[in-house]
Scaffold this active site. Structure first.
Site, PDB file in Angstrom:
ATOM      1  N   HIS A   1      35.725  29.272  37.166  1.00 20.27           N
ATOM      2  CA  HIS A   1      35.195  30.367  36.359  1.00 20.27           C
ATOM      3  C   HIS A   1      36.133  30.716  35.200  1.00 20.27           C
ATOM      4  O   HIS A   1      35.920  31.701  34.499  1.00 20.27           O
ATOM      5  CB  HIS A   1      35.006  31.592  37.279  1.00 20.27           C
ATOM      6  CG  HIS A   1      34.151  32.664  36.700  1.00 20.27           C
ATOM      7  ND1 HIS A   1      34.614  33.958  36.488  1.00 20.27           N
ATOM      8  CD2 HIS A   1      32.860  32.669  36.297  1.00 20.27           C
ATOM      9  CE1 HIS A   1      33.649  34.699  35.990  1.00 20.27           C
ATOM     10  NE2 HIS A   1      32.575  33.941  35.860  1.00 20.27           N
TER      11      HIS A   1
ATOM     12  N   LYS B   1      38.197  30.789  31.640  1.00 25.28           N
ATOM     13  CA  LYS B   1      37.897  30.613  30.221  1.00 25.28           C
ATOM     14  C   LYS B   1      39.217  30.653  29.466  1.00 25.28           C
ATOM     15  O   LYS B   1      39.843  31.718  29.363  1.00 25.28           O
ATOM     16  CB  LYS B   1      36.991  31.729  29.694  1.00 25.28           C
ATOM     17  CG  LYS B   1      35.602  31.774  30.316  1.00 25.28           C
ATOM     18  CD  LYS B   1      35.497  32.781  31.398  1.00 25.28           C
ATOM     19  CE  LYS B   1      34.057  32.897  31.891  1.00 25.28           C
ATOM     20  NZ  LYS B   1      33.964  33.688  33.120  1.00 25.28           N
TER      21      LYS B   1
ATOM     22  N   ASP C   1      47.987  23.497  20.410  1.00 28.22           N
ATOM     23  CA  ASP C   1      49.355  23.038  20.129  1.00 28.22           C
ATOM     24  C   ASP C   1      50.412  23.697  21.006  1.00 28.22           C
ATOM     25  O   ASP C   1      51.602  23.710  20.646  1.00 28.22           O
ATOM     26  CB  ASP C   1      49.710  23.275  18.650  1.00 28.22           C
ATOM     27  CG  ASP C   1      48.934  22.340  17.719  1.00 28.22           C
ATOM     28  OD1 ASP C   1      48.482  21.276  18.194  1.00 28.22           O
ATOM     29  OD2 ASP C   1      48.780  22.672  16.523  1.00 28.22           O
TER      30      ASP C   1
ATOM     31  N   HIS D   1      30.208  42.792  29.969  1.00 27.62           N
ATOM     32  CA  HIS D   1      30.700  41.612  30.686  1.00 27.62           C
ATOM     33  C   HIS D   1      32.229  41.591  30.726  1.00 27.62           C
ATOM     34  O   HIS D   1      32.846  40.656  31.237  1.00 27.62           O
ATOM     35  CB  HIS D   1      30.172  40.344  30.002  1.00 27.62           C
ATOM     36  CG  HIS D   1      30.345  39.097  30.797  1.00 27.62           C
ATOM     37  ND1 HIS D   1      31.253  38.103  30.454  1.00 27.62           N
ATOM     38  CD2 HIS D   1      29.731  38.653  31.927  1.00 27.62           C
ATOM     39  CE1 HIS D   1      31.184  37.128  31.323  1.00 27.62           C
ATOM     40  NE2 HIS D   1      30.267  37.413  32.229  1.00 27.62           N
TER      41      HIS D   1
ATOM     42  N   LYS E   1      36.104  42.157  31.675  1.00 26.13           N
ATOM     43  CA  LYS E   1      36.909  42.270  32.889  1.00 26.13           C
ATOM     44  C   LYS E   1      38.261  42.831  32.465  1.00 26.13           C
ATOM     45  O   LYS E   1      39.186  42.075  32.130  1.00 26.13           O
ATOM     46  CB  LYS E   1      37.093  40.896  33.563  1.00 26.13           C
ATOM     47  CG  LYS E   1      35.757  40.192  33.915  1.00 26.13           C
ATOM     48  CD  LYS E   1      35.426  39.152  32.890  1.00 26.13           C
ATOM     49  CE  LYS E   1      34.391  38.149  33.325  1.00 26.13           C
ATOM     50  NZ  LYS E   1      33.132  38.647  33.784  1.00 26.13           N
TER      51      LYS E   1
ATOM     52  N   ASP F   1      48.303  53.755  33.668  1.00 24.49           N
ATOM     53  CA  ASP F   1      49.575  54.456  33.445  1.00 24.49           C
ATOM     54  C   ASP F   1      50.302  54.062  32.164  1.00 24.49           C
ATOM     55  O   ASP F   1      51.537  54.203  32.063  1.00 24.49           O
ATOM     56  CB  ASP F   1      50.515  54.244  34.638  1.00 24.49           C
ATOM     57  CG  ASP F   1      49.979  54.853  35.919  1.00 24.49           C
ATOM     58  OD1 ASP F   1      49.039  55.665  35.837  1.00 24.49           O
ATOM     59  OD2 ASP F   1      50.487  54.505  36.999  1.00 24.49           O
TER      60      ASP F   1
END
Length: 499
Positions: free
Chosen positions: A242, A244, A249, A417, A419, A424
């Site tokens: 999952h 991404k 370089d 979508h 995440k 703090d």
């Protein structure tokens, strides 16, 4: 006499026919009984295996319920998705050790952030010891909140590549966006730049083979992660990559929640697509590079360890970053355990954005506990999602969260979508991990954890900005939703560990 013979013959024929039908009926009955007994035996054996695996009791109960009430469907689902094949070592730990023993690990150790054991953040120490994730200081962070800006930045970075481009996505669509990135990669490959593409075989099920074949013809190395093919389908279908990420370089890295496809730009039928993708420049890119090369080794069985993929870099910014992975192979769920540690150590506030909220029991209790202790806990989820069943399961958790004092926001403008995790003004995280069982226990995931005030304030501002487009739920109103909706949510929650 002829008539008598004819009648006798007809009588014998009828008797023979009846006998045959009786024998056939008896055979059918016996065969049906045997099949039923074998099927019942298969269900009993499957339940026994699940119980003896000593899994999470909630997951065990969910599988038992499926097998008891939906035996046919349950056996099929268990055969393809329920078997625990972690012991099979889908990705060799020996191979990972071979990879990390080479010069790149020695080089990274020298370049990593050094701090005394007494002053070191407990979370850094945990990830470093258990995940072999090294922290790096002196990084610059740039955040993209929409697909258009992310795509522009990614194409510019690809264009600037001189030596290599490493691309790893769960979904690489054959649409306008996917073809645009594909063409840019093919152009660089023809210029002599090394280009490697890793995609998830299940995430790209709908993508025609010719899409990736065209890349190969242009000189790009393309691999599908844990390909799902019979007869080994059952050992791989449940464990998906999952992640991404992109590495240019060894100096520029991308990590976050966006895949390559039109919907990440144009949005969905009910609104825009709200997401977070982050560009990193600096030594933290070493962590992304290690992640990609490890996944490449697992898929291609080729060991890439040259120091050219880990170039020396000067300070690019002030962010202290640790790139952390999790997978279903080892004994521990590193990202989930790290988030658990971060939640329980929060003192003032804790903000979370996630498209799917099906938390494991430790995460659920940690969230409620710190909220009861007075920490300002806010969770933002989308009002509507692309997966109705998972959304119903999410809804079943909201009442108990609100009872503990957690503020729940529903994003109204489209599909959230993102995440994102921040607490703090000192710790934040962006990556591919959702707050659900699948991300925590079954998927190969990657997150960047930042331990500096500037990054935390940046993520905090994103959450507070999105909060303006979200509706705060109230416990009294939430309790008044239709009884039929509550039943539906509660039933789906029983199967939350399987979703």
């Amino acid at each position: 006499p002829t008539y008598i013979v004819y009648r006798l013959g007809f009588f014998l024929y009828v008797c023979f026919k009846v006998r045959i039908m009786f024998i056939w009926g008896l055979f059918e009955s016996v065969f049906s009984t045997i099949v039923s007994l074998l099927f019942l035996l298969a269900v009993v054996i499957a339940i026994a295996i699940i119980v003896m695996d000593n899994r999470n009791p909630y997951k065990t109960l969910a599988w038992v319920l499926v097998l008891v009430f939906l035996p046919v469907v349950g056996l099929v689902l268990y055969y393809f998705f329920g078997q625990d094949t972690r012991k099979e070592r889908l990705i060799s730990k020996k191979g990972f050790k071979r990879l990390t023993r080479y010069p790149m690990m020695e080089f990274q150790m020298q370049e990593s952030f050094k701090v005394s054991e007494e002053k070191q953040h407990q979370l850094i120490r945990f990830f470093q010891r258990d995940n072999l994730a090294l922290p790096f200081e002196g990084n610059s962070i740039k955040v993209f909140q929409d697909g258009y800006s992310m795509l522009q930045g990614l194409l510019a970075a690809i264009k600037s590549a001189q030596h290599h481009i490493h691309v790893e996505f769960y979904i690489f669509e054959d649409d306008a966006v996917g073809r645009l990135v594909k063409d840019a990669l093919m152009d660089k490959a023809r210029e002599g730049v090394e280009v490697r593409v890793l995609y998830d075989d299940v995430g790209c099920w709908k993508v025609p083979f010719i899409f990736f074949d065209e890349m190969r013809e242009a000189g790009i190395e393309v691999r599908g992660f844990l390909k799902v093919r019979f007869p080994r389908f059952t050992s791989k279908a449940n464990y998906r990559n999952h992640r991404k990420l992109v590495v240019i370089d060894g100096r520029i890295g991308y990590i976050g929640g966006m895949n390559l496809g039109e919907r990440y730009l144009k949005g969905v039928a009910w609104g825009n697509w709200k997401d977070v993708m982050m560009q990193m420049r600096g030594k933290a890119v070493y962590g992304l590079q290690t992640t990609f090369l490890t996944d490449w080794y697992a898929t291609d069985h080729s060991l890439i360890t040259s120091s050219v993929y880990f170039p020396e870099m000067n300070k690019q910014g002030d962010a202290l970053v640790q790139v952390v992975t999790s997978d279903p192979v080892g004994a521990w769920r590193d990202i989930m355990q790290g988030l658990l540690m971060a939640i329980t150590s929060s003192q003032k506030y804790l903000y979370i954005q996630t498209p799917y909220l099906l938390p494991t029991e430790p995460i659920l209790w940690a969230l409620k506990t710190v909220a009861l202790a007075g920490v300002d806990v806010r969770i933002m989820i989308p009002k509507m999602t692309d997966t109705r069943w998972i959304h119903w399961g999410t809804m079943s958790y909201l009442q108990e969260l609100m009872k503990a004092g957690i503020k729940v926001y529903m994003y109204q403008k489209g599909f959230l979508h993102s995440k994102l995790f921040v607490c703090d003004d000192c710790l934040s995280s962006v990556g591919s991990t959702n707050m659900d069982f699948r991300s925590f226990e079954h998927n190969f995931e990657v997150n960047a954890f930042m331990y500096d005030r500037t990054s935390a304030l940046m993520m905090k501002e994103i959450f507070l900005s999105d909060q303006k487009d979200a509706k705060l739920l109230h416990l009294k109103e939430w309790r008044m939703r239709p009884w039929s909706q509550k039943v539906k949510e509660s039933v789906i929650r029983l199967f939350a560990p399987l979703l």
